[in-house]
Write a protein that holds these residues in place. Structure first.
Motif, PDB file in Angstrom:
ATOM      1  N   THR A  82     -15.766  28.900 -55.868  1.00  0.00           N
ATOM      2  CA  THR A  82     -16.626  27.870 -56.466  1.00  0.00           C
ATOM      3  C   THR A  82     -17.685  28.511 -57.354  1.00  0.00           C
ATOM      4  N   LEU A  83     -18.317  29.559 -56.855  1.00  0.00           N
ATOM      5  CA  LEU A  83     -19.355  30.240 -57.624  1.00  0.00           C
ATOM      6  C   LEU A  83     -18.790  30.890 -58.880  1.00  0.00           C
ATOM      7  N   ASP A  84     -17.590  31.449 -58.794  1.00  0.00           N
ATOM      8  CA  ASP A  84     -16.954  32.037 -59.981  1.00  0.00           C
ATOM      9  C   ASP A  84     -16.755  30.986 -61.070  1.00  0.00           C
ATOM     10  N   ALA A 193     -11.484  12.789 -47.885  1.00  0.00           N
ATOM     11  CA  ALA A 193     -10.546  11.737 -47.472  1.00  0.00           C
ATOM     12  C   ALA A 193      -9.211  11.845 -48.190  1.00  0.00           C
ATOM     13  N   ALA A 194      -9.248  12.291 -49.446  1.00  0.00           N
ATOM     14  CA  ALA A 194      -8.026  12.405 -50.240  1.00  0.00           C
ATOM     15  C   ALA A 194      -8.185  13.536 -51.246  1.00  0.00           C
ATOM     16  N   ASP A 195      -7.147  14.347 -51.380  1.00  0.00           N
ATOM     17  CA  ASP A 195      -7.197  15.473 -52.311  1.00  0.00           C
ATOM     18  C   ASP A 195      -7.365  14.993 -53.752  1.00  0.00           C
ATOM     19  N   PHE A 196      -7.936  15.859 -54.558  1.00  0.00           N
ATOM     20  CA  PHE A 196      -8.036  15.571 -55.989  1.00  0.00           C
ATOM     21  C   PHE A 196      -6.653  15.634 -56.628  1.00  0.00           C
ATOM     22  N   GLU A 221     -10.006  22.906 -50.531  1.00  0.00           N
ATOM     23  CA  GLU A 221      -9.240  23.649 -51.531  1.00  0.00           C
ATOM     24  C   GLU A 221      -9.010  22.808 -52.785  1.00  0.00           C
ATOM     25  N   SER A 222      -8.664  21.548 -52.582  1.00  0.00           N
ATOM     26  CA  SER A 222      -8.394  20.643 -53.697  1.00  0.00           C
ATOM     27  C   SER A 222      -9.608  20.477 -54.603  1.00  0.00           C
ATOM     28  N   THR A 223     -10.785  20.447 -53.997  1.00  0.00           N
ATOM     29  CA  THR A 223     -12.015  20.277 -54.781  1.00  0.00           C
ATOM     30  C   THR A 223     -12.255  21.482 -55.678  1.00  0.00           C
ATOM     31  N   VAL A 224     -12.070  22.673 -55.127  1.00  0.00           N
ATOM     32  CA  VAL A 224     -12.265  23.885 -55.915  1.00  0.00           C
ATOM     33  C   VAL A 224     -11.260  23.934 -57.067  1.00  0.00           C
ATOM     34  N   GLU A 225     -10.030  23.570 -56.798  1.00  0.00           N
ATOM     35  CA  GLU A 225      -9.003  23.593 -57.840  1.00  0.00           C
ATOM     36  C   GLU A 225      -9.295  22.579 -58.949  1.00  0.00           C
ATOM     37  N   ALA A 226      -9.902  21.450 -58.584  1.00  0.00           N
ATOM     38  CA  ALA A 226     -10.174  20.398 -59.569  1.00  0.00           C
ATOM     39  C   ALA A 226     -11.488  20.616 -60.314  1.00  0.00           C
ATOM     40  N   LEU A 227     -12.318  21.544 -59.826  1.00  0.00           N
ATOM     41  CA  LEU A 227     -13.667  21.701 -60.379  1.00  0.00           C
ATOM     42  C   LEU A 227     -13.696  21.984 -61.885  1.00  0.00           C
ATOM     43  N   PRO A 228     -12.874  22.897 -62.419  1.00  0.00           N
ATOM     44  CA  PRO A 228     -12.921  23.129 -63.875  1.00  0.00           C
ATOM     45  C   PRO A 228     -12.634  21.874 -64.688  1.00  0.00           C
ATOM     46  N   ALA A 229     -11.624  21.112 -64.287  1.00  0.00           N
ATOM     47  CA  ALA A 229     -11.285  19.884 -65.017  1.00  0.00           C
ATOM     48  C   ALA A 229     -12.390  18.848 -64.897  1.00  0.00           C
ATOM     49  N   LEU A 230     -13.025  18.790 -63.741  1.00  0.00           N
ATOM     50  CA  LEU A 230     -14.126  17.850 -63.531  1.00  0.00           C
ATOM     51  C   LEU A 230     -15.297  18.191 -64.436  1.00  0.00           C
ATOM     52  N   ILE A 231     -15.645  19.452 -64.503  1.00  0.00           N
ATOM     53  CA  ILE A 231     -16.752  19.899 -65.371  1.00  0.00           C
ATOM     54  C   ILE A 231     -16.420  19.629 -66.829  1.00  0.00           C
ATOM     55  N   ASP A 232     -15.223  20.004 -67.244  1.00  0.00           N
ATOM     56  CA  ASP A 232     -14.835  19.811 -68.649  1.00  0.00           C
ATOM     57  C   ASP A 232     -14.820  18.329 -69.012  1.00  0.00           C
TER      58      ASP A 232
END
Length: 248
Positions: A82-84, A193-196, A221-232
Motif C-alpha cells: 500500500t505504501l509503495d 464485504a466484497a472484493d474490488f 488483498e483486493s483493495t491493494v490491487e485496486a488502489l492504483p485504479a481508484l487513485i487514477d
C-alpha cells in the motif's frame, strides 16, 4: 445534555401519558410496544458513527481534496505494498492502526509516519465485544494504541476511529474524557464485504466527491490491487488527494 440522554428523556415523557390510559388495555399495550420497538430501532441506528448521535465525528474534509483512509493495519505484507503505491502515485493518506498490530510491526508504523501519512488509533484488540466494555477496561482498550503511536511519532496522537464504526454512550464518554478526535467517513467502499472489481472501482469513482473521506482496509488483498485504479479514476475527475490539517 447529550442526544442519547435527551432521547431517553423524551421517550419516557412520551410513554407517560399511556401509563394512565386505563380504559383500553389493548390500545395501551399496543402503544407501549410500538413506542418501545421504535426506541430500540432508533438506538440501533444511532450506534453507527455516521449518525453523530453519541459523539460528533469528522466525516468530511475542510478542503476540496479527497482523503483515503486505511483501517486495521499495519499488515506485514499488504501495508508495504500500500505504501509503495501511495509513494508512486504521490498520495498522502491516513492509517487507523490496531494496537496489537502496532506492537508487532512498529517498523511499519515508523515507515507510515516517515513517508508523511497521518496515523490514528483503532482500539487495541479490534474485538466485536468493544461495545460492551465500560470504565477503565474501555479506556485502556482505546488509549493503549494512542500511547503506542505517540511513542513512535513523538507527538500527542489524538486521532481515533472506533472499530466497526460503532459508538455508544460509554465510548463517547471515554473519547470526551481523553480528548480524542474521532474521524468517520463519507464514502464507504464495503471492501471487507466484497472484493474490488473493475465495475466496483468505477462505481466508487463515480460516487467520489470533493471533501470525501474514503473508508478502505489495507488488510484486503483486493483493495491493494485496486488502489492504483481508484487513485487514477478520482484524479481523472479533476480531484486531488490530501489529509486533515493540523487544526482538524
Amino acid at each position: 445534555m447529550s442526544k442519547f440522554y435527551l432521547t431517553i428523556i423524551i421517550y419516557f415523557l412520551v410513554q407517560m401519558p399511556f401509563m394512565f390510559w386505563v380504559d383500553a388495555d389493548d390500545a395501551f399495550a399496543y402503544s407501549m410496544l410500538s413506542l418501545a420497538v421504535l426506541f430500540v430501532l432508533v438506538m440501533s441506528m444511532s450506534l453507527m458513527i455516521r449518525a453523530n448521535f453519541f459523539l460528533t465525528a469528522r466525516h468530511r474534509l475542510d478542503s476540496d481534496h479527497v482523503m483515503l483512509t486505511f483501517d486495521d493495519g499495519p499488515h506485514p505484507a499488504l501495508t508495504p505494498r500500500t505504501l509503495d503505491i501511495l509513494e508512486e502515485k504521490g498520495v498522502k493518506a491516513m492509517f487507523f492502526l490496531i494496537g496489537k498490530n502496532i506492537e508487532q510491526y512498529p517498523e511499519l508504523v515508523e515507515r507510515i509516519v516517515r513517508e508523511g501519512h497521518l496515523v490514528g488509533g483503532h482500539s487495541y484488540h479490534h474485538e466485536w465485544s468493544i461495545g460492551f466494555k465500560t470504565g477503565r477496561q474501555l479506556t485502556q482498550e482505546l488509549m493503549r494504541p494512542q500511547r503506542q503511536l505517540s511513542e513512535i511519532t513523538g507527538q500527542d496522537e489524538r486521532y481515533f476511529r472506533p472499530p466497526f464504526g460503532v459508538t455508544n454512550a460509554h465510548i463517547a464518554y471515554a473519547v470526551q474524557q481523553n480528548k480524542l478526535k474521532t474521524i468517520g467517513w463519507s464514502l464507504r467502499t464495503y471492501d471487507t464485504a466484497a472484493d474490488f472489481s473493475t465495475e466496483k472501482v468505477a462505481r466508487i469513482v463515480k460516487r467520489a466527491k470533493p471533501r470525501d473521506i474514503v473508508l478502505l482496509h489495507e488488510r484486503m488483498e483486493s483493495t491493494v490491487e485496486a488502489l492504483p485504479a481508484l487513485i487514477d479514476g478520482i484524479r481523472q475527475k479533476g480531484m486531488e488527494f490530501g489529509v486533515l490539517t493540523a487544526k482538524s
